[in-house]
Design a protein around this motif. Sequence first.
Motif, PDB file in Angstrom:
ATOM      1  N   LEU A   3       0.842  -1.183   0.000  1.00  0.00           N
ATOM      2  CA  LEU A   3       0.000   0.000   0.000  1.00  0.00           C
ATOM      3  C   LEU A   3       0.880   1.236   0.000  1.00  0.00           C
ATOM      4  N   THR A   4       0.501   2.246  -0.759  1.00  0.00           N
ATOM      5  CA  THR A   4       1.195   3.527  -0.745  1.00  0.00           C
ATOM      6  C   THR A   4       0.218   4.568  -0.218  1.00  0.00           C
ATOM      7  N   LEU A   5       0.601   5.224   0.870  1.00  0.00           N
ATOM      8  CA  LEU A   5      -0.270   6.173   1.549  1.00  0.00           C
ATOM      9  C   LEU A   5       0.372   7.544   1.607  1.00  0.00           C
ATOM     10  N   ASN A  47       8.856   6.178  -0.149  1.00  0.00           N
ATOM     11  CA  ASN A  47       9.349   6.114  -1.528  1.00  0.00           C
ATOM     12  C   ASN A  47      10.000   7.446  -1.891  1.00  0.00           C
ATOM     13  N   ASP A  48      10.444   7.591  -3.126  1.00  0.00           N
ATOM     14  CA  ASP A  48      11.138   8.809  -3.561  1.00  0.00           C
ATOM     15  C   ASP A  48      10.255  10.047  -3.486  1.00  0.00           C
ATOM     16  N   GLU A  51       6.032   9.378   0.056  1.00  0.00           N
ATOM     17  CA  GLU A  51       4.827   8.684   0.496  1.00  0.00           C
ATOM     18  C   GLU A  51       5.204   7.476   1.344  1.00  0.00           C
ATOM     19  N   LEU A  52       4.306   7.094   2.238  1.00  0.00           N
ATOM     20  CA  LEU A  52       4.534   5.943   3.097  1.00  0.00           C
ATOM     21  C   LEU A  52       4.139   4.667   2.361  1.00  0.00           C
ATOM     22  N   VAL A  53       5.050   3.705   2.291  1.00  0.00           N
ATOM     23  CA  VAL A  53       4.805   2.420   1.640  1.00  0.00           C
ATOM     24  C   VAL A  53       4.778   1.349   2.711  1.00  0.00           C
ATOM     25  N   VAL A  54       3.693   0.595   2.762  1.00  0.00           N
ATOM     26  CA  VAL A  54       3.507  -0.464   3.752  1.00  0.00           C
ATOM     27  C   VAL A  54       3.384  -1.792   3.010  1.00  0.00           C
ATOM     28  N   SER A  55       4.221  -2.763   3.346  1.00  0.00           N
ATOM     29  CA  SER A  55       4.187  -4.087   2.709  1.00  0.00           C
ATOM     30  C   SER A  55       3.772  -5.127   3.711  1.00  0.00           C
ATOM     31  N   GLY A  56       2.924  -6.057   3.263  1.00  0.00           N
ATOM     32  CA  GLY A  56       2.484  -7.129   4.127  1.00  0.00           C
ATOM     33  C   GLY A  56       2.105  -8.366   3.342  1.00  0.00           C
ATOM     34  N   SER A  57       1.977  -9.480   4.053  1.00  0.00           N
ATOM     35  CA  SER A  57       1.593 -10.736   3.415  1.00  0.00           C
ATOM     36  C   SER A  57       0.763 -11.546   4.415  1.00  0.00           C
ATOM     37  N   PRO A  58      -0.025 -12.511   3.882  1.00  0.00           N
ATOM     38  CA  PRO A  58      -0.860 -13.345   4.777  1.00  0.00           C
ATOM     39  C   PRO A  58      -0.022 -14.161   5.748  1.00  0.00           C
TER      40      PRO A  58
END
Length: 58
Positions: A3-5, A47-48, A51-58
């Motif tokens: 997600l990019t927020l 990111n450049d 913006e806030l980038v949030v990574s996740g997985s199940p």
Amino acid sequence: MELTLPDADPQQRRDLARSQWFQYELYRGGALVYSSGHLRLRETRRNDAGELVVSGSP
């Protein structure tokens, strides 16, 4: 999942960085179209564009 927020809220960034799990919902025209299951937080970064980038997985 990634997600990019907008990173306008420092408290949101701190809360996400301390979290272990997150969940998100997608809306279109005010109607819910998708609700994720719980995702394990893998990474938070900016990111450049700042913006806030949030990574996740199940």
